[in-house]
Motif scaffolding. Structure first.
Motif, mmCIF file in Angstrom:
data_model
loop_
_atom_site.group_PDB
_atom_site.id
_atom_site.type_symbol
_atom_site.label_atom_id
_atom_site.label_comp_id
_atom_site.label_asym_id
_atom_site.label_seq_id
_atom_site.Cartn_x
_atom_site.Cartn_y
_atom_site.Cartn_z
ATOM 1 N N GLY A 288 54.298 10.533 11.371
ATOM 2 C CA GLY A 288 55.505 9.835 11.325
ATOM 3 C C GLY A 288 56.261 9.560 12.531
ATOM 4 O O GLY A 288 57.055 8.667 12.688
ATOM 5 N N LEU A 289 55.968 10.470 13.577
ATOM 6 C CA LEU A 289 56.562 10.404 14.930
ATOM 7 C C LEU A 289 55.961 9.626 15.790
ATOM 8 O O LEU A 289 54.547 10.004 16.039
ATOM 9 N N THR A 290 56.360 8.504 16.411
ATOM 10 C CA THR A 290 55.705 7.869 17.610
ATOM 11 C C THR A 290 56.618 8.052 18.776
ATOM 12 O O THR A 290 57.852 7.595 18.808
ATOM 13 N N THR A 291 56.127 8.194 19.890
ATOM 14 C CA THR A 291 56.879 8.210 21.199
ATOM 15 C C THR A 291 56.401 7.280 22.269
ATOM 16 O O THR A 291 55.091 6.872 22.113
ATOM 17 N N GLY A 292 57.199 6.765 23.299
ATOM 18 C CA GLY A 292 56.712 5.682 23.972
ATOM 19 C C GLY A 292 57.439 5.737 25.433
ATOM 20 O O GLY A 292 58.536 6.325 25.373
ATOM 21 N N LEU A 293 56.725 5.175 26.514
ATOM 22 C CA LEU A 293 57.395 5.083 27.350
ATOM 23 C C LEU A 293 57.093 3.746 28.305
ATOM 24 O O LEU A 293 55.850 3.332 28.045
ATOM 25 N N GLY A 294 57.907 3.266 28.936
ATOM 26 C CA GLY A 294 57.714 1.947 29.443
ATOM 27 C C GLY A 294 58.476 1.871 31.301
ATOM 28 O O GLY A 294 59.388 2.668 31.422
ATOM 29 N N VAL A 295 57.514 0.977 31.932
ATOM 30 C CA VAL A 295 58.059 0.909 33.323
ATOM 31 C C VAL A 295 58.109 -0.465 33.559
ATOM 32 O O VAL A 295 57.237 -1.307 33.272
ATOM 33 N N ARG A 296 59.347 -0.843 34.096
ATOM 34 C CA ARG A 296 59.545 -2.266 34.351
ATOM 35 C C ARG A 296 59.787 -2.342 35.877
ATOM 36 O O ARG A 296 60.509 -1.789 36.201
ATOM 37 N N HIS A 297 58.826 -3.317 36.581
ATOM 38 C CA HIS A 297 58.730 -3.501 37.847
ATOM 39 C C HIS A 297 59.506 -4.985 38.275
ATOM 40 O O HIS A 297 58.577 -5.855 37.758
#
Length: 198
Positions: free
Chosen positions: A117-126
């Motif tokens: 049930g747990l979802t983690t995420g990471l994003g990078v914007r350049h």
């Protein structure tokens, strides 16, 4: 003077590869946009350039793995040039506010087992460099921003979400219309929400 309506022509070609038996896709496109009577400047001194040509390449992809990991990204390269203008010194220059390169990458992981049930995420914007004035004598620096998020789906239909944008609280300028008119990017923002699905 009277502002003329902006007109434009666009040519684009692209392809997408998404095998039906695989959990990924890749897409690419090239394009050219010719715009006439483009309005530039800021109130009250709007100006209208004669013609601006944009050429670019876009790439996008995403892949999902069986273990809950998903990766994706998109990139755009832009070459924008003033072809005609009443000010001959601007011909060949790039309009303001237009970065030469933009990149967005993300990864997410959906847990299983005890953390199901747990979802983690990471994003990078350049965002690449852009010009801060029409003479192209001043540039806006490139910037790179990191975002994080986590969601948890409870058994009773509740979904909690935590989002942190610009984790490092980076101070950056998104673009300038002149040397004196610029926009700062948002600082760190933390959002927590709880929604119910029924």
């Amino acid at each position: 003077g009277v502002t003329k309506p902006e007109t434009g022509e666009q040519i684009e070609a692209g392809l997408k590869w998404a095998p039906s038996d695989q959990n990924f896709f890749l897409a690419a496109s090239v394009f050219q946009i010719d715009r006439e009577n483009v309005v530039t400047g800021v109130f009250p001194t709007f100006d209208q350039v004669g013609e601006v040509r944009s050429r670019g390449v876009e790439l996008e992809g995403q892949i999902s793995f069986d273990n809950g990991l998903e990766l994706g990204g998109a990139a755009t390269w832009l070459d924008v040039e003033i072809l005609e203008d009443s000010d001959a010194t601007l011909v060949g220059n790039t309009p303001t506010l237009i970065p030469d390169f933009e990149l967005a990458l993300y990864g997410s992981y959906a847990f299983s087992g005890a953390l199901d049930g747990l979802t983690t995420g990471l994003g990078v914007r350049h965002r690449g460099e852009s010009f801060a004035n029409t003479s192209n004598s001043l540039k806006v620096d490139a910037s790179t921003i990191v975002d994080l998020y986590a969601t948890y789906e409870f058994r009773d239909g509740l979904v909690g979400q935590l989002t942190v944008t610009n984790v490092a609280d980076e101070r950056y300028v998104t673009g300038c219309q002149t040397e004196f008119v610029c926009s700062y990017g948002s600082g760190r923002e933390v959002r927590l929400s709880l929604t119910s699905n029924f």
